[in-house]
Write an enzyme that holds these catalytic residues in place. Structure first.
Site, PDB file in Angstrom:
ATOM      1  N   TRP A  44       0.823  -1.215   0.000  1.00 49.19           N
ATOM      2  CA  TRP A  44       0.000   0.000   0.000  1.00 49.19           C
ATOM      3  C   TRP A  44       0.854   1.261   0.000  1.00 49.19           C
ATOM      4  CZ3 TRP A  44      -4.122  -1.467  -2.039  1.00 49.19           C
ATOM      5  CH2 TRP A  44      -4.660  -2.731  -1.732  1.00 49.19           C
TER       6      TRP A  44
ATOM      7  N   LYS B  17     -13.031  -1.873   6.537  1.00 48.75           N
ATOM      8  CA  LYS B  17     -12.439  -2.951   7.331  1.00 48.75           C
ATOM      9  C   LYS B  17     -12.901  -2.857   8.784  1.00 48.75           C
ATOM     10  CE  LYS B  17      -8.376  -2.606   4.431  1.00 48.75           C
ATOM     11  NZ  LYS B  17      -8.594  -3.772   3.570  1.00 48.75           N
TER      12      LYS B  17
ATOM     13  N   ASP C  14      -1.854   6.509   6.486  1.00 49.73           N
ATOM     14  CA  ASP C  14      -2.889   5.633   5.936  1.00 49.73           C
ATOM     15  C   ASP C  14      -3.256   4.649   7.040  1.00 49.73           C
ATOM     16  OD1 ASP C  14      -4.399   3.652   4.775  1.00 49.73           O
ATOM     17  OD2 ASP C  14      -2.958   3.124   3.207  1.00 49.73           O
TER      18      ASP C  14
HETATM   19  N1  PLP Z   1      -4.346   1.042   2.397  1.00 49.21           N
HETATM   20  C1  PLP Z   1      -4.392  -0.091   3.107  1.00 49.21           C
HETATM   21  C2  PLP Z   1      -3.575  -0.203   4.352  1.00 49.21           C
HETATM   22  C3  PLP Z   1      -5.197  -1.143   2.696  1.00 49.21           C
HETATM   23  O1  PLP Z   1      -5.236  -2.276   3.406  1.00 49.21           O
HETATM   24  C4  PLP Z   1      -5.961  -1.012   1.515  1.00 49.21           C
HETATM   25  C5  PLP Z   1      -6.838  -2.094   1.041  1.00 49.21           C
HETATM   26  O2  PLP Z   1      -6.883  -3.186   1.544  1.00 49.21           O
HETATM   27  C6  PLP Z   1      -5.864   0.189   0.802  1.00 49.21           C
HETATM   28  C7  PLP Z   1      -5.065   1.198   1.273  1.00 49.21           C
HETATM   29  C8  PLP Z   1      -6.649   0.404  -0.477  1.00 49.21           C
HETATM   30  O3  PLP Z   1      -7.967   0.605  -0.138  1.00 49.21           O
HETATM   31  P1  PLP Z   1      -9.141   0.730  -1.202  1.00 49.21           P
HETATM   32  O4  PLP Z   1      -9.386  -0.622  -1.749  1.00 49.21           O
HETATM   33  O5  PLP Z   1     -10.275   1.257  -0.352  1.00 49.21           O
HETATM   34  O6  PLP Z   1      -8.739   1.699  -2.236  1.00 49.21           O
END
Ligand code: PLP
Length: 356
Positions: A98, A189, A165
């Site tokens: 991520w 989540k 994040d």
């Molecule tokens: N950041 C983290 C830590 C994640 O676990 C995720 C998805 O699992 C994301 C970002 C991306 O999220 P999204 O699918 O809502 O764009």
């Protein structure tokens, strides 16, 4: 079923039942919350209520604005540099997929990016020592790495504005906001359903956004000026998020939620650590996540799919590891309770007796 999925993931049953009860007739009004304009008092109560409760849970004051945006956490990977980069360098700590994706999006925009720390060489099994420059445009971290099961125990101290994040440990514990300028996540989540990202932005950061030529829908300043009602927001997702905020407050707030999360993770890690190597956690112990427990069966990795199938037969779903890492992953977010984690541990012990 007991749902260990990494997200979207399990919701508190009370919330689902409440939503079900109100689905066709919101508070006796004769219509669903999905069916009314976001410009009505009825919806505004939900919207502003959710913003206020989200701030209350983290103990935030008027210095921060709460925005409800769409496009998942992934759109933030681009919006952050677009709005918040100045003409200097944006620094990132690379702790998994991520952050890698966030770095890539900034690079696509032609922003100067520096990776100040990385655990990539060790397959992201730990949080590296991180030190950001005081004069960076911003310092970026991912607080919990959903795939690898690592989590910052404390955030780095920075003079540069810290961006976090928190998608996979959102609303799971109290956070020290003293150097946090931007704190965000998709809520699917730990705090609701997909389709909604929640952003806490310190108001001084809005000036950076205001001074740039950015399409309106991608501008934090525009969304903030419009109380996050610039266009039609995802009203049902905000309604669910509001119910989730009530639920978290009724649990006793984030300290109580953390206490419970800590106990759940301890049960599971004890189970791994006392298995004499039958199960092996991916993350180094010091950086273990309280949210996502990723592990293997090293004596015979073929047993991992057997584990997942047999667990499923006993009503436990979502245990397959992320395709990048493989293995097994149990995500134990806010809505899972202690008993459910204990059921998984009992299963793990029996599985080990059968196959060791
Ligand atoms: N950041 C983290 C830590 C994640 O676990 C995720 C998805 O699992 C994301 C970002 C991306 O999220 P999204 O699918 O809502 O764009």
């Amino acid at each position: 079923k007991i749902n260990f999925s990494a997200g979207p993931s399990t919701l508190p049953l009370e919330i689902l039942k409440q939503a079900q009860e109100q689905l066709c007739d919101y508070q006796g009004k004769g219509y669903s919350i999905m069916e009314i304009s976001h410009r009505t008092k009825v919806f505004e109560e939900v919207h502003f209520g959710a913003q206020e409760k989200a701030k209350r849970l983290y103990g935030l004051n008027e210095d921060y604005e709460v925005l409800f945006l769409q496009g998942g956490a992934s759109l933030q990977f681009a919006m952050i540099p677009m709005n918040l980069a100045l003409n200097g360098i944006c620094e990132y700590a690379n702790t998994g997929i991520w952050t890698n994706k966030a770095i890539k999006e900034a690079q696509i925009l032609g922003i100067k990016v520096k990776i100040v720390a990385s655990s990539q060489e060790n397959n992201f099994n730990h949080i590296p020592d991180v030190e950001f420059s005081d004069n960076a445009d911003y310092a970026y971290i991912c607080s919990n790495n959903t795939i690898y099961g690592t989590q910052y125990q404390n955030y780095p101290k920075t003079k540069a504005p810290l961006i976090v994040d928190a998608s996979s440990d959102f609303f799971s514990k109290k956070v020290d906001f003293s150097n946090i300028a931007f704190f965000y996540g998709g809520v699917q989540k730990n705090a609701g359903i997909s389709g909604l990202s929640c952003i806490f932005i310190r108001k001084d950061m809005l000036e950076r956004s205001q001074n740039k030529k950015i399409p309106s829908m991608l501008s934090y300043a525009i969304h903030a000026q419009n109380n996050s009602l610039f266009n039609t927001p995802p009203t049902f997702a905000i309604y669910m998020f509001n119910l989730e905020m009530d639920w978290l407050l009724n649990q006793g707030g984030l300290d109580k939620v953390y206490e419970n999360n800590f106990k759940k993770a301890n049960i599971l890690y004890n189970c791994i650590d006392s298995s004499e190597g039958f199960y092996q956690g991916h993350a180094k112990k010091k950086d273990r996540s309280l949210m996502n427990v990723s592990f293997n069966i090293p004596i015979n990795t073929d047993l991992e799919s057997v584990f997942i199938d047999e667990a499923q037969k006993e009503g436990m779903i979502g245990l397959k590891g992320h395709r990048i890492l493989g293995g097994i992953r149990a995500s134990i977010y806010n809505a899972l309770n202690l008993d459910q984690v204990e059921i998984l541990c009992e299963f793990m012990k029996k599985f080990q007796e059968k196959y060791a």
